[in-house]
Design a protein around this motif. Structure first.
Motif, PDB file in Angstrom:
ATOM      1  N   TYR A  29      -2.929  37.069  49.398  1.00 24.15           N
ATOM      2  CA  TYR A  29      -2.740  35.982  50.363  1.00 24.15           C
ATOM      3  C   TYR A  29      -3.373  34.686  49.835  1.00 24.15           C
ATOM      4  O   TYR A  29      -2.813  33.594  49.997  1.00 24.15           O
ATOM      5  CB  TYR A  29      -3.344  36.341  51.718  1.00 24.15           C
ATOM      6  N   LEU A  30      -4.532  34.803  49.203  1.00 27.13           N
ATOM      7  CA  LEU A  30      -5.171  33.615  48.628  1.00 27.13           C
ATOM      8  C   LEU A  30      -4.294  33.010  47.531  1.00 27.13           C
ATOM      9  O   LEU A  30      -4.218  31.786  47.392  1.00 27.13           O
ATOM     10  CB  LEU A  30      -6.553  33.967  48.067  1.00 27.13           C
ATOM     11  N   HIS A  31      -3.636  33.871  46.766  1.00 30.64           N
ATOM     12  CA  HIS A  31      -2.693  33.369  45.762  1.00 30.64           C
ATOM     13  C   HIS A  31      -1.522  32.662  46.442  1.00 30.64           C
ATOM     14  O   HIS A  31      -1.040  31.626  45.970  1.00 30.64           O
ATOM     15  CB  HIS A  31      -2.182  34.511  44.893  1.00 30.64           C
ATOM     16  N   PHE A  88      10.013  32.379  44.722  1.00 38.05           N
ATOM     17  CA  PHE A  88       9.057  33.348  45.255  1.00 38.05           C
ATOM     18  C   PHE A  88       7.917  33.528  44.255  1.00 38.05           C
ATOM     19  O   PHE A  88       8.149  33.503  43.036  1.00 38.05           O
ATOM     20  CB  PHE A  88       9.732  34.701  45.491  1.00 38.05           C
ATOM     21  N   ILE A  89       6.705  33.717  44.767  1.00 33.32           N
ATOM     22  CA  ILE A  89       5.592  34.053  43.877  1.00 33.32           C
ATOM     23  C   ILE A  89       5.698  35.532  43.516  1.00 33.32           C
ATOM     24  O   ILE A  89       6.211  36.343  44.286  1.00 33.32           O
ATOM     25  CB  ILE A  89       4.216  33.746  44.514  1.00 33.32           C
ATOM     26  N   GLU A  90       5.212  35.887  42.345  1.00 37.44           N
ATOM     27  CA  GLU A  90       5.397  37.243  41.822  1.00 37.44           C
ATOM     28  C   GLU A  90       4.223  38.128  42.217  1.00 37.44           C
ATOM     29  O   GLU A  90       3.392  38.519  41.394  1.00 37.44           O
ATOM     30  CB  GLU A  90       5.588  37.185  40.309  1.00 37.44           C
ATOM     31  N   VAL A 104      -1.660  31.045  49.300  1.00 36.65           N
ATOM     32  CA  VAL A 104      -2.163  29.743  49.768  1.00 36.65           C
ATOM     33  C   VAL A 104      -2.314  28.782  48.594  1.00 36.65           C
ATOM     34  O   VAL A 104      -1.970  27.595  48.682  1.00 36.65           O
ATOM     35  CB  VAL A 104      -3.504  29.922  50.509  1.00 36.65           C
ATOM     36  N   SER A 105      -2.833  29.293  47.473  1.00 38.05           N
ATOM     37  CA  SER A 105      -3.022  28.449  46.286  1.00 38.05           C
ATOM     38  C   SER A 105      -1.684  27.898  45.789  1.00 38.05           C
ATOM     39  O   SER A 105      -1.562  26.708  45.473  1.00 38.05           O
ATOM     40  CB  SER A 105      -3.699  29.262  45.182  1.00 38.05           C
ATOM     41  N   ASN A 106      -0.684  28.757  45.717  1.00 39.65           N
ATOM     42  CA  ASN A 106       0.636  28.323  45.264  1.00 39.65           C
ATOM     43  C   ASN A 106       1.260  27.330  46.239  1.00 39.65           C
ATOM     44  O   ASN A 106       1.949  26.383  45.834  1.00 39.65           O
ATOM     45  CB  ASN A 106       1.546  29.544  45.098  1.00 39.65           C
ATOM     46  N   PHE A 107       1.000  27.528  47.532  1.00 43.03           N
ATOM     47  CA  PHE A 107       1.484  26.587  48.555  1.00 43.03           C
ATOM     48  C   PHE A 107       0.878  25.204  48.328  1.00 43.03           C
ATOM     49  O   PHE A 107       1.578  24.181  48.387  1.00 43.03           O
ATOM     50  CB  PHE A 107       1.133  27.128  49.937  1.00 43.03           C
ATOM     51  N   ALA A 108      -0.429  25.158  48.036  1.00 34.43           N
ATOM     52  CA  ALA A 108      -1.102  23.874  47.764  1.00 34.43           C
ATOM     53  C   ALA A 108      -0.502  23.196  46.536  1.00 34.43           C
ATOM     54  O   ALA A 108      -0.287  21.974  46.522  1.00 34.43           O
ATOM     55  CB  ALA A 108      -2.598  24.099  47.575  1.00 34.43           C
ATOM     56  N   GLU A 109      -0.216  23.972  45.493  1.00 34.03           N
ATOM     57  CA  GLU A 109       0.394  23.410  44.282  1.00 34.03           C
ATOM     58  C   GLU A 109       1.781  22.838  44.594  1.00 34.03           C
ATOM     59  O   GLU A 109       2.167  21.790  44.058  1.00 34.03           O
ATOM     60  CB  GLU A 109       0.506  24.492  43.212  1.00 34.03           C
ATOM     61  N   PHE A 110       2.522  23.519  45.448  1.00 30.24           N
ATOM     62  CA  PHE A 110       3.851  23.045  45.843  1.00 30.24           C
ATOM     63  C   PHE A 110       3.754  21.716  46.598  1.00 30.24           C
ATOM     64  O   PHE A 110       4.541  20.795  46.349  1.00 30.24           O
ATOM     65  CB  PHE A 110       4.531  24.109  46.711  1.00 30.24           C
ATOM     66  N   LEU A 111       2.782  21.606  47.513  1.00 24.98           N
ATOM     67  CA  LEU A 111       2.580  20.356  48.251  1.00 24.98           C
ATOM     68  C   LEU A 111       2.189  19.231  47.310  1.00 24.98           C
ATOM     69  O   LEU A 111       2.623  18.088  47.463  1.00 24.98           O
ATOM     70  CB  LEU A 111       1.506  20.552  49.321  1.00 24.98           C
ATOM     71  N   ASP A 112       1.365  19.547  46.309  1.00 25.75           N
ATOM     72  CA  ASP A 112       0.972  18.557  45.298  1.00 25.75           C
ATOM     73  C   ASP A 112       2.191  18.077  44.520  1.00 25.75           C
ATOM     74  O   ASP A 112       2.427  16.871  44.382  1.00 25.75           O
ATOM     75  CB  ASP A 112      -0.027  19.176  44.306  1.00 25.75           C
ATOM     76  N   ARG A 113       2.927  19.029  44.013  1.00 22.22           N
ATOM     77  CA  ARG A 113       4.048  18.720  43.115  1.00 22.22           C
ATOM     78  C   ARG A 113       5.118  17.879  43.791  1.00 22.22           C
ATOM     79  O   ARG A 113       5.750  17.027  43.161  1.00 22.22           O
ATOM     80  CB  ARG A 113       4.647  20.034  42.597  1.00 22.22           C
TER      81      ARG A 113
END
Length: 697
Positions: free
Chosen positions: A228-230, A175-177, A232-241
């Motif tokens: 919410y933007l955070h 989970f994001i904090e 989305v940003s974390n979701f993009a990093e997860f897809l990258d990783r």
């Protein structure tokens, strides 16, 4: 076989509800469970209530934290869980007695099922009504492939689903904090890696809706948009990783669309709204629109990109000594962009601020990182990356790939649209090098002219000495002899005039006409800007192939009949041999694939200073290895003869003269290529097979 399920219950000041919640979990018909209660710094009697239940049932565990937020609380629960599956329950809600048992059965119906979801009932307190109440319900039943459209249709609450712990551990899914949207982010990531879902319409969970809950407060709090933007940003990093982009472009695009909706409807301060839109546009550039299959989503996403990209350059502060330089590039030419950029860096002055703007027509993140590192060393250079994908997609009927010209050549027509706060800007091709400061061009007063550019010396020679070209210019391009044809590789744009007369739209419209252009982008610029061109000296765009034409005695005889051409060639010769010129490697003969061409050594000198040098060099070595390996050429009687061998035997011989090539296999002549000025004739065993017309750009 018993299946252990971990149930995570974070709580904060829910003394009025948590007893009912724990009672429902203790009454589950599936007994092999652990109930992980995470106290998120409660100040009421909630913790004491949990302690009493814990004393009655060994399956209940309690972890006390300082006030940390729901994301951290749930992560602590994930660290503690020892079950095969994990479920969540909000401390003011409760399970039906058979929920855990039913959810396990759903997961066991197919080994490819990664998640299951049930229906719920909503119990209202004080007659309050949740704005998106219908969103919580589930009317589906059965097993479904998790398509991108279905992923977005699934609600993002945690408590009506069951998850595989093995998947969470394998992908390190956390989970994001944050205070808001941590559950949404978790579901985004879990669905992005899942294959199948099993639904049931059975109501197994009761959601208690009250107006003092954290979820309700989020709807009225503008701060949650930033959260919410955070998300989305974390979701993009997860897809990258985890290399999951291929199956989630559309899914991610819909999260960006929702972010745009929130910014438009929840933020009323213009400055704050612009900041959010800049962040949203950054996320939008991660999506390859071409992969999106849903037409409505694609159209909406393109509208967002088009609307937001206009704001993209507004973040560049004007200093008064600005030099905006645009490149349009895809991944095919990004390494060569690094070389021309190096030549600009080497000759830059501390008196100017150079704004490098790359119109991204399909560049990988790793390639862009090299450019970022290259520019980061210089204090008076800025770098801006703007996606041109949606622009190219919008105008795909007008833009056509031709020969060695890719869609990236059309990116320049986006410049007037996005560069609204500059009056002038420079466009530069990626196959050039600068031996002088490019900022000098910004000093030139071009008054009301639309562009400043250099006459294309080779094409003007062709036009004056060849009837076919003369007809093409007169009839197809409608250019008279005084409308000198410019090369569009380096252009100083009068953006005020381009915007005032919508010249970029006129160029796009003309490209979409039925006319066939030899040099599409360059031809339309010459047509639209005729009689409004400021002609620069040849030293600003010295096209290297012109020098080869000057060795042709027949052509030079015709040139001497034109005073204009004689002056042009004299100016060109000064530029060609000059030390402070800008060299342009036009046509398909580039220094990176033909290192022996004129002035290739100058290009390689800049190339050696870049991080791309080894990459470019390796490509050339690779091409040499993968192609036929020639023996050392033998020069006999003035003719160049190359032998190609296999296992020590000569198989192929190619005999080259000034105007033709002859091909011999095992000593038998099997083919011939005859080169004329503007056509090539191909023969096999003496029979002409076809003729190809060719022109250099």
């Amino acid at each position: 076989m018993k299946t252990k399920v971990s149930i995570i219950v974070p709580f904060y000041n829910t003394e009025s509800y948590i007893g009912v919640c724990l009672n429902s979990l203790m009454r589950q018909t599936h007994s092999d469970i652990e109930i992980l209660c995470i106290n998120d710094g409660s100040t009421d009697t909630s913790c004491l209530i949990v302690e009493k239940f814990k004393a009655k049932d060994s399956r209940i565990h309690l972890m006390n934290l300082e006030r940390s937020g729901p994301g951290i609380s749930r992560n602590v629960g994930l660290d503690l869980c020892s079950g095969q599956y994990v479920m969540f329950c909000d401390s003011d809600d409760f399970y039906e007695a058979g929920m855990v048992s039913a959810m396990i059965r759903l997961m066991r119906e197919d080994e490819e099922i990664d998640i299951a979801m049930c229906n719920c009932s909503v119990k209202r307190i004080n007659d309050t009504k949740r704005q998106d109440q219908c969103y919580l319900y589930n009317e589906r039943n059965g097993i479904f492939e998790l398509t991108q459209s279905l992923k977005r249709a699934i609600n993002i609450v945690l408590w009506n689903k069951i998850y595989k712990v093995s998947l969470l551990r394998r992908y390190d899914l956390r989970f994001i904090e944050t205070s808001f949207h941590e559950d949404e982010n978790f579901v985004f990531k879990y669905l992005s890696l899942s294959s199948k879902i099993n639904f049931t319409r059975n109501v197994l969970y009761t959601y208690l809706y009250r107006d003092d809950s954290l979820s309700e407060k989020s709807f009225a709090n503008p701060f949650h948009i930033n959260e919410y933007l955070h998300c989305v940003s974390n979701f993009a990093e997860f897809l990258d990783r985890n290399s999951l982009w291929d199956r989630n472009h559309q899914y991610f695009a819909e999260s960006v669309i929702h972010a745009c909706h929130l910014a438009e409807n929840k933020i009323f301060n213009k400055k704050r709204k612009d900041i959010f839109f800049e962040k949203i546009y950054f996320f939008s550039k991660r999506v390859d629109v071409r992969i999106i299959t849903d037409k409505n989503i694609k159209m909406r996403f393109l509208e967002i990109q088009k609307g937001l990209r206009r704001k993209d350059l507004m973040q560049i502060p004007k200093k008064g000594n600005d030099v905006p330089i645009f490149f349009s590039c895809d991944d095919n030419y990004i390494n060569y962009l690094s070389v021309v950029l190096q030549s600009i860096l080497d000759h830059a002055s501390d008196l100017y601020v150079y704004h490098i703007v790359i119109l991204d027509c399909g560049i990988t993140k790793d390639s862009l990182r090299v450019i970022e590192q290259q520019i980061a060393q210089y204090h008076n250079f800025t770098l801006n990356i703007i996606s041109a994908i949606s622009f190219l997609k919008e105008n795909h009927k007008s833009f056509k790939e031709k020969d060695h010209f890719t869609y990236a050549i059309y990116g320049r027509f986006l410049i007037p649209e996005i560069c609204s706060h500059f009056d002038k800007a420079l466009y530069v091709d990626t196959d050039m090098i600068f031996c002088r400061d490019i900022a000098s061009l910004m000093k030139i007063d071009i008054q009301d002219q639309y562009i400043a550019a250099v006459i294309d010396s080779k094409i003007e020679i062709d036009r004056m000495t060849n009837s076919w070209w003369h007809t093409y210019f007169k009839e197809r391009l409608c250019l008279n002899t005084h409308n000198y044809y410019i090369n569009s590789g380096l252009i100083l744009l009068n953006l005020k005039k381009w915007r005032e007369y919508s010249l970029h739209d006129k160029c796009i419209s003309l490209l979409g006409s039925s006319k066939e252009f030899i040099f599409p982008d360059q031809d339309v610029i010459n047509i639209i800007c005729k009689d409004k061109i400021y002609y620069l000296d040849q030293s600003w765009n010295c096209t290297c192939p012109t020098h080869l034409v000057l060795d042709d005695e027949l052509i030079m005889k015709k040139v001497k009949t034109s005073i204009f051409l004689e002056k042009l060639i004299a100016e060109y010769n000064v530029a060609y041999h000059g030390l402070n010129s800008v060299f342009h490697y036009t046509s398909n003969k580039k220094p990176w694939n033909m290192p022996h061409i004129n002035h290739a050594d100058k290009w390689w000198a800049f190339c050696k200073k870049t991080e791309c040098y080894e990459i470019i060099l390796f490509k050339q070595i690779q091409c040499f290895i993968n192609g036929p390996v020639p023996e050392r050429p033998l020069v006999l009687q003035g003719n160049n003869i190359k032998y190609y061998g296999l296992l020590g035997f000569y198989i192929l011989k190619i005999k080259t003269t000034a105007n033709n090539k002859k091909y011999y296999i095992l000593g038998i002549r099997c083919g011939e290529l005859i080169q004329e000025q503007y056509r090539k004739k191909y023969y096999i065993f003496g029979l002409r097979i076809f003729t190809v017309k060719s022109w250099d750009h």
